[in-house]
Write a protein that holds these residues in place. Structure first.
Motif, PDB file in Angstrom:
ATOM      1  N   GLU A  28     -11.970 -11.049 -10.805  1.00  0.00           N
ATOM      2  CA  GLU A  28     -12.578 -11.160  -9.480  1.00  0.00           C
ATOM      3  C   GLU A  28     -13.552 -12.326  -9.409  1.00  0.00           C
ATOM      4  OE1 GLU A  28     -14.912  -7.879  -6.970  1.00  0.00           O
ATOM      5  OE2 GLU A  28     -16.131  -8.882  -8.508  1.00  0.00           O
ATOM      6  N   GLN A  29     -14.414 -12.456 -10.402  1.00  0.00           N
ATOM      7  CA  GLN A  29     -15.423 -13.512 -10.391  1.00  0.00           C
ATOM      8  C   GLN A  29     -14.799 -14.894 -10.501  1.00  0.00           C
ATOM      9  OE1 GLN A  29     -18.967 -13.103  -9.886  1.00  0.00           O
ATOM     10  NE2 GLN A  29     -17.964 -11.263  -9.108  1.00  0.00           N
ATOM     11  N   GLY A  31     -11.873 -15.720  -9.343  1.00  0.00           N
ATOM     12  CA  GLY A  31     -11.300 -15.988  -8.032  1.00  0.00           C
ATOM     13  C   GLY A  31     -12.345 -16.353  -6.997  1.00  0.00           C
ATOM     14  N   ILE A  32     -13.448 -15.605  -6.973  1.00  0.00           N
ATOM     15  CA  ILE A  32     -14.523 -15.881  -6.013  1.00  0.00           C
ATOM     16  C   ILE A  32     -15.128 -17.261  -6.265  1.00  0.00           C
ATOM     17  CG2 ILE A  32     -16.860 -15.217  -5.307  1.00  0.00           C
ATOM     18  CD1 ILE A  32     -16.032 -12.298  -5.784  1.00  0.00           C
ATOM     19  N   LEU A  34     -13.919 -19.948  -7.919  1.00  0.00           N
ATOM     20  CA  LEU A  34     -13.042 -21.092  -7.651  1.00  0.00           C
ATOM     21  C   LEU A  34     -12.832 -21.287  -6.155  1.00  0.00           C
ATOM     22  CD1 LEU A  34     -10.346 -20.783 -10.470  1.00  0.00           C
ATOM     23  CD2 LEU A  34     -12.437 -22.157 -10.424  1.00  0.00           C
ATOM     24  N   ALA A  35     -12.706 -20.192  -5.408  1.00  0.00           N
ATOM     25  CA  ALA A  35     -12.535 -20.300  -3.957  1.00  0.00           C
ATOM     26  C   ALA A  35     -13.752 -20.935  -3.298  1.00  0.00           C
ATOM     27  CB  ALA A  35     -12.255 -18.927  -3.356  1.00  0.00           C
ATOM     28  N   ALA A  36     -14.941 -20.700  -3.890  1.00  0.00           N
ATOM     29  CA  ALA A  36     -16.184 -21.225  -3.322  1.00  0.00           C
ATOM     30  C   ALA A  36     -16.533 -22.612  -3.842  1.00  0.00           C
ATOM     31  CB  ALA A  36     -17.338 -20.271  -3.622  1.00  0.00           C
ATOM     32  N   GLY A  37     -15.720 -23.142  -4.745  1.00  0.00           N
ATOM     33  CA  GLY A  37     -16.000 -24.459  -5.300  1.00  0.00           C
ATOM     34  C   GLY A  37     -17.078 -24.445  -6.371  1.00  0.00           C
ATOM     35  N   GLU A  38     -17.364 -23.275  -6.938  1.00  0.00           N
ATOM     36  CA  GLU A  38     -18.399 -23.164  -7.967  1.00  0.00           C
ATOM     37  C   GLU A  38     -17.823 -23.457  -9.348  1.00  0.00           C
ATOM     38  OE1 GLU A  38     -20.919 -19.511  -5.909  1.00  0.00           O
ATOM     39  OE2 GLU A  38     -19.176 -19.069  -7.132  1.00  0.00           O
ATOM     40  N   GLY A  60      -4.612 -20.478 -10.754  1.00  0.00           N
ATOM     41  CA  GLY A  60      -5.540 -21.600 -10.840  1.00  0.00           C
ATOM     42  C   GLY A  60      -6.403 -21.631 -12.079  1.00  0.00           C
ATOM     43  N   HIS A 106     -19.674 -29.435  -8.125  1.00  0.00           N
ATOM     44  CA  HIS A 106     -19.453 -28.029  -7.777  1.00  0.00           C
ATOM     45  C   HIS A 106     -20.518 -27.569  -6.784  1.00  0.00           C
ATOM     46  CE1 HIS A 106     -16.532 -27.836 -11.019  1.00  0.00           C
ATOM     47  NE2 HIS A 106     -17.427 -28.373 -11.833  1.00  0.00           N
TER      48      HIS A 106
END
Length: 273
Positions: A28-29, A31-32, A34-38, A60, A106
């Motif tokens: 989960e983390q 995915g969250i 990478l989706a947020a560009g972190e 990804g 990032h």
């Protein structure tokens, strides 16, 4: 999970009994983040290549690891190798890591750290609990998010509670939470403060070490459902030791009546809407 607020404060304590629950949160983390560009850091006791093999099917992940958007560390690489963590040094390390993530393009830093091995002894837990509260202040106001994972099978409920209560969000069975406050509040309190957790609350307050401003030590208790007289006395005595007046900011009128009945003239209750 209990706790949380509307500010997006991302400091979570995850207590687990089953490694599958930790793996699910890790996926989960990733995915969250990478989706947020972190930039995502995964920190734990295992060899990074073993972790990578388990995450290979995550969309990804492999590409993100190649390009540095996901980094895997053994726990002794991300934290000081000392037997007892230095709270200030560890916070400074994450301040640098956040700055480096931003400089690399990032949007921030997201960390999932399995820290069980760092809190096995009372001395380790005391130091790490102090670090948890200090980094909580950094996370609240900067682009860093963290999930701190602890294995209940190894530590037991009492040890877990010492750490979980210093997070704004946790799945642990703790009655209260003490975490970083906003605006002029030194700390925020949530949940319930009753006699069953008096010693834990006293330890949490000592480890958080809130400091007064202009003679006032403000506690944001707007998410505190109940407070007993012993906890009020603890707040008063802590404030006295620091030459300050304790200010309890709450939505509820009951604490003000209790303070009046007890004649606690050096506690101020501000009832806010």
């Amino acid at each position: 999970m209990t706790g949380g607020n509307a500010t997006g404060h991302g400091h979570v304590c995850l207590v687990y009994d089953d490694p599958a629950a930790l793996h699910a949160r890790t996926v989960e983390q990733v995915g969250i983040g990478l989706a947020a560009g972190e930039q995502v850091w995964l920190v734990g006791p295992e060899d990074p290549d073993a972790v990578a093999r388990r995450l290979a099917a995550v969309p990804g992940f492999a590409d993100a690891r190649r390009h540095g958007a996901v980094r895997l560390f053994r726990v002794d690489e991300a934290y000081r190798r000392d037997e007892v963590v230095d709270p200030g040094a560890q916070v400074r390390a994450y301040v640098r890591a956040t700055a480096e993530a931003l400089a690399a393009g990032h949007t921030g830093l997201r960390v999932l750290a399995e820290a069980t091995d760092l809190v096995r002894t009372p001395a380790q837990r005391d130091a790490f609990a102090r670090y948890e509260h200090r980094v909580d202040h950094w996370i609240r106001h900067h682009p860093m998010a963290a999930v701190c994972a602890y294995d209940r099978r190894v530590l037991g409920d009492a040890a877990v509670a010492e750490l979980a209560c210093l997070h704004p969000v946790t799945n642990a069975d703790v009655l209260f939470r003490l975490h970083a406050g906003d605006d002029d509040a030194a700390v925020a309190l949530a949940g319930e403060l009753d006699p069953t957790d008096e010693r834990l609350f006293a330890a949490a307050l000592d480890r958080a070490e809130p400091r007064p401003v202009a003679g006032r030590l403000v506690f944001d208790a707007t998410n505190l459902r109940f407070v007993d007289h012993r906890s009020l006395l603890l707040l008063r005595e802590y404030a006295r030791r620091h030459g300050a007046i304790a200010v309890l900011r709450t939505h509820r009128p009951a604490p003000a009546r209790l303070v009046e009945l007890l004649g606690l003239t050096d506690i101020r209750v501000e009832v806010v809407r």
